[in-house]
Scaffold this motif. Structure first.
Motif, mmCIF file in Angstrom:
data_model
loop_
_atom_site.group_PDB
_atom_site.id
_atom_site.type_symbol
_atom_site.label_atom_id
_atom_site.label_comp_id
_atom_site.label_asym_id
_atom_site.label_seq_id
_atom_site.Cartn_x
_atom_site.Cartn_y
_atom_site.Cartn_z
ATOM 1 N N SER A 3 78.555 28.036 31.945
ATOM 2 C CA SER A 3 79.919 28.531 32.160
ATOM 3 C C SER A 3 80.619 28.778 30.836
ATOM 4 O O SER A 3 80.290 28.148 29.824
ATOM 5 C CB SER A 3 80.735 27.541 33.001
ATOM 6 O OG SER A 3 80.975 26.363 32.277
ATOM 7 N N VAL A 4 81.551 29.710 30.877
ATOM 8 C CA VAL A 4 82.437 29.990 29.740
ATOM 9 C C VAL A 4 83.850 30.041 30.258
ATOM 10 O O VAL A 4 84.100 30.646 31.305
ATOM 11 C CB VAL A 4 82.078 31.326 29.070
ATOM 12 C CG1 VAL A 4 83.211 31.828 28.190
ATOM 13 C CG2 VAL A 4 80.818 31.175 28.245
ATOM 14 N N THR A 5 84.766 29.413 29.523
ATOM 15 C CA THR A 5 86.165 29.378 29.959
ATOM 16 C C THR A 5 87.078 29.859 28.833
ATOM 17 O O THR A 5 86.874 29.486 27.678
ATOM 18 C CB THR A 5 86.587 27.945 30.350
ATOM 19 O OG1 THR A 5 85.633 27.420 31.262
ATOM 20 C CG2 THR A 5 87.968 27.913 30.973
ATOM 21 N N ILE A 6 88.061 30.668 29.192
ATOM 22 C CA ILE A 6 89.071 31.099 28.217
ATOM 23 C C ILE A 6 90.455 30.808 28.782
ATOM 24 O O ILE A 6 90.637 30.717 29.995
ATOM 25 C CB ILE A 6 88.941 32.587 27.886
ATOM 26 C CG1 ILE A 6 88.924 33.403 29.181
ATOM 27 C CG2 ILE A 6 87.688 32.856 27.054
ATOM 28 C CD1 ILE A 6 89.066 34.860 28.943
ATOM 29 N N ARG A 7 91.413 30.684 27.882
ATOM 30 C CA ARG A 7 92.768 30.260 28.263
ATOM 31 C C ARG A 7 93.824 31.264 27.795
ATOM 32 O O ARG A 7 93.771 31.750 26.670
ATOM 33 C CB ARG A 7 93.039 28.894 27.637
ATOM 34 C CG ARG A 7 94.441 28.343 27.866
ATOM 35 C CD ARG A 7 94.538 26.871 27.522
ATOM 36 N NE ARG A 7 93.886 26.063 28.543
ATOM 37 C CZ ARG A 7 93.876 24.727 28.574
ATOM 38 N NH1 ARG A 7 94.480 24.043 27.603
ATOM 39 N NH2 ARG A 7 93.277 24.083 29.542
ATOM 40 N N ASP A 35 93.413 29.196 33.012
ATOM 41 C CA ASP A 35 92.021 29.127 32.555
ATOM 42 C C ASP A 35 91.138 29.950 33.472
ATOM 43 O O ASP A 35 91.163 29.753 34.696
ATOM 44 C CB ASP A 35 91.518 27.675 32.583
ATOM 45 C CG ASP A 35 92.238 26.797 31.575
ATOM 46 O OD1 ASP A 35 92.798 27.329 30.607
ATOM 47 O OD2 ASP A 35 92.244 25.563 31.769
ATOM 48 N N GLU A 37 87.286 30.558 34.239
ATOM 49 C CA GLU A 37 85.953 30.018 33.987
ATOM 50 C C GLU A 37 84.922 30.875 34.703
ATOM 51 O O GLU A 37 84.965 31.028 35.919
ATOM 52 C CB GLU A 37 85.869 28.570 34.501
ATOM 53 C CG GLU A 37 84.509 27.934 34.262
ATOM 54 C CD GLU A 37 84.405 26.516 34.830
ATOM 55 O OE1 GLU A 37 85.303 26.113 35.582
ATOM 56 O OE2 GLU A 37 83.428 25.827 34.514
ATOM 57 N N ILE A 52 82.950 37.582 25.612
ATOM 58 C CA ILE A 52 84.222 36.864 25.581
ATOM 59 C C ILE A 52 85.393 37.817 25.325
ATOM 60 O O ILE A 52 86.516 37.556 25.764
ATOM 61 C CB ILE A 52 84.180 35.704 24.543
ATOM 62 C CG1 ILE A 52 85.206 34.625 24.905
ATOM 63 C CG2 ILE A 52 84.372 36.222 23.130
ATOM 64 C CD1 ILE A 52 85.000 33.311 24.171
ATOM 65 N N LYS A 108 86.243 30.774 38.444
ATOM 66 C CA LYS A 108 87.264 29.788 38.821
ATOM 67 C C LYS A 108 88.507 30.039 37.975
ATOM 68 O O LYS A 108 88.421 30.101 36.739
ATOM 69 C CB LYS A 108 86.736 28.366 38.575
ATOM 70 C CG LYS A 108 87.732 27.280 38.986
ATOM 71 C CD LYS A 108 87.151 25.886 38.801
ATOM 72 C CE LYS A 108 88.119 24.808 39.266
ATOM 73 N NZ LYS A 108 87.558 23.463 39.078
#
Lengths: 126, 126, 126, 126, 126, 126
Positions: A3-7, A35, A37, A52, A108
Motif C-alpha cells: 500500500s501507498v498513502t498520501i495526505r 489520507d 491509501e 505518487i 481507502k
C-alpha cells in the motif's frame, strides 16, 4: 499486499440538518486531513503501487471543488447529508473514477476531523 | 466498508507477574490512548456508522472503571495478566456488550502505550 | 519556568472578507485543535502550575460559545476578521479573564488548523 | 484478531534511476519511520502476540545493515529499485525469516517517509 | 506575541565527515520535516502575522535547491558540516533574506529528522 | 539560538495524595513521553549544540531509575508529590547535573502524559 498513502487536507463549511446531530445542525465547519491509501497485491515494473505524482494530483483534484466552500450550497452535494462517512465515500468515488486504468486494487479514504475522531471508506477500484 | 474512530485515554497502574516481562513485573503504570474503531458495510439513514455520541459515551463507560486504578486490585481483573493485548480485548468486550442492538459490524480497539508501541484487538459485534 | 498544556478542539464556519485571503473569502470552516499552555516560574503547594480541572473547564468555557457556529454571525465577533491569529488572541482573552486570581503567569494559546499550519498568541495573565 | 506494533527508524541515501521518478533519480535520502505490526488470532500463555523484546530486537536487526548507508552501494540491494514499497517488503522478509518459529501470523511493515506519505507491505509469516 | 507556523519537507543525502559522528560519517540521508514559525508582537491590517501564501512560497523556495540532492555536492554548501542544527540556520538565512520588507520579527526554523529527534534555529529578521 | 531535542519514555506508577487531585489520589500510573531540549546560542566546532549520543545516554540514565517503578516507593522521591510538573523538574536536575561541563545553555524537559496534556520545566545548565 502493498500500500501507498498520501495526505492532503481541505477546510469546508456545512451543516447536518437532522435532530440526531445536535449542535452540528448549525452551520459550522471542519478541517479534514485526508489520507488516500492505495492497496494492491503486486508492484508494477517501477516497483510502485501507483505513481505518487498521479496519486497526489488526483487527490488534489478530488478535494479542489470542495476546498473553501460551504458544502450546503454545492450543486453536486444538493440534498446530501454530508457526514464525515459520506464525504469519505464521495471522495473515494471521485478518485476511483479518475484513476481507472492507472490503478487496480483497493482504495481507502480516511478523513481526520480532529485529534480525537476520524472516519473512512474503503472499496475496490475496478 | 465504512469506519468511524474515536479516541479517549486512561492512566492505570499494574504489574505483569511472569519472568517473561522482565522489569515490567514491578508495579508500574501506563497511559493508554484508546481508539475505538467501528466498521460496517453500510451507513444508516443518518449517513453514519454509529451515533458518535453513543460511541463516545460507551468508550468512556468502558474505560471509567479502570481509570486511575491499580488493575492488580480490581475484582473484575482478578488473576488476569493485564498485557496491552489483553486489555484491548477486555475493553472490546465491554463496548461490544454495550452497543449490541445499536451497532452491528466489526469493532477494533487499539491501545497506544507510548510513541513507539501499541496493541489492538478486533472482532465482530453481533 | 514550569508549564502545563491541555488540548481541546472546536469546529466552526467563517469567511475572511478581504482580497488578501483569496478562496478563504468564501464561507468555509475549520477544525481548530486548541492548546492552552500555562507558564509560571513557581509551583503552588500542590506542586502544580494550575489545577488541571480548572484549566480544562476554562478552556472548554472559552470554546463553547464558538463551537459548531458560523463566526460571521456571532454578535461578539461582529465585524471582526477572524483569522487564526485573531482567534488565538480572542480565546486567550476569554481564558485570561476567567482564570484571574487562580493563575498568574503567561498563557499561550495555539490553534492548529491542519497538519501543516498553526498559529498562536502568548501574553501575560495579571 | 490481536496485533502488536513497534516503531524504529533508519536514515539512508539512495537514488531511483528511472525517468518515472523525476528528481528522485538524483542521489538523495530519507528517514524512514518503520512500524512492524504483528497480527495473530490468539494470544500465547503470557497473553501476548509476540515477546516485545524479540520483536524490537528483530526489527533493529533488520534495519541495522541499512542504517546510515547508501542503498545504491549495498551488495544485498544490487540492481534493485529501492522504492518505499520495495523496502517495506524487503524489511518484511528479513523480519519474517528471523521470527520463524517464534511467531505465526501476519506481519505488516510500514515505512513513513514524511508527514504526508507512507507505504507498507503485509504478508504471512509461516 | 503572535506566531504563525507552516510545514514542508525535503529528502536529502549527506555525510558528516568527523569522527564524532560515528556511522553518520557514511553517506546516508534524511527526510527533514521543516517548520517555519514567524513571530511578531502585532498583527497587520489583515489580522495576520505574515501572508501565509508568501510564507509557504518562501519556505518552498528555500528548500527547493536542497530537495532530492546530495548536500555533499552542492556548491553553496561546499566544505560545510551539514548537521541538522547547521541546516536549520542555513534555511533560516534563506527565508530571512527573502522576507525582508514583508516581515519583521523572529523566525524559528525547526527540522524534524525522525519521530525521536529534531533541531531548530531561531533569530531576528530585520 | 539553536536547539536540539531528543525523545524517550518511561512507564511508572504513583499516587497524588491530596484532595485536590480527586481520583488521581488512587495508585495509578502513566506513560511519560519525555523530550529533552538543549538550547544554546552557538554551535561547537562540530556544528552541534550537544553530542546527540551524550544527550541520548544522559536522558536514558535520568529515566532509568524511574522506569517500571512505583514512584511512591522510591527512596529518592520519598514524601514528594510527584506531579508531572515536579517530575519534569526532577528529570531536568538529573540531566543538568550529568551534562555539566559538556553543555552550557538552557535545558527544557517536557513530559507528555496523554494526547491531551503535557507539562515542562525549563532552566539554565551552568
Amino acid at each position: 499486499m502493498f500500500s501507498v498513502t498520501i495526505r492532503d487536507h481541505m477546510m469546508i463549511a456545512h451543516s447536518l440538518k437532522r435532530d440526531a446531530f445536535g449542535p452540528a445542525q448549525n452551520l459550522h465547519g471542519a478541517t479534514y486531513v485526508v489520507d488516500a491509501e492505495f492497496k494492491a497485491p503486486d508492484l508494477d515494473e517501477n516497483n510502485i503501487v501507483i505513481d505518487i505524482d498521479i496519486a497526489t494530483k488526483e487527490l488534489q483534484k478530488a478535494l479542489s471543488p470542495l476546498k473553501y466552500h460551504n458544502l450546503d450550497e454545492l450543486p453536486q452535494l444538493k440534498g446530501q447529508l454530508t457526514t464525515t462517512e459520506f464525504l469519505a465515500k464521495y471522495i473515494h468515488e471521485q478518485i476511483a473514477n479518475a484513476v481507472q486504468g492507472k490503478f487496480a486494487g483497493v482504495l481507502k479514504v480516511t478523513l481526520g476531523e480532529s485529534h480525537v475522531a476520524w472516519a473512512a471508506y474503503e472499496g475496490e477500484v475496478a
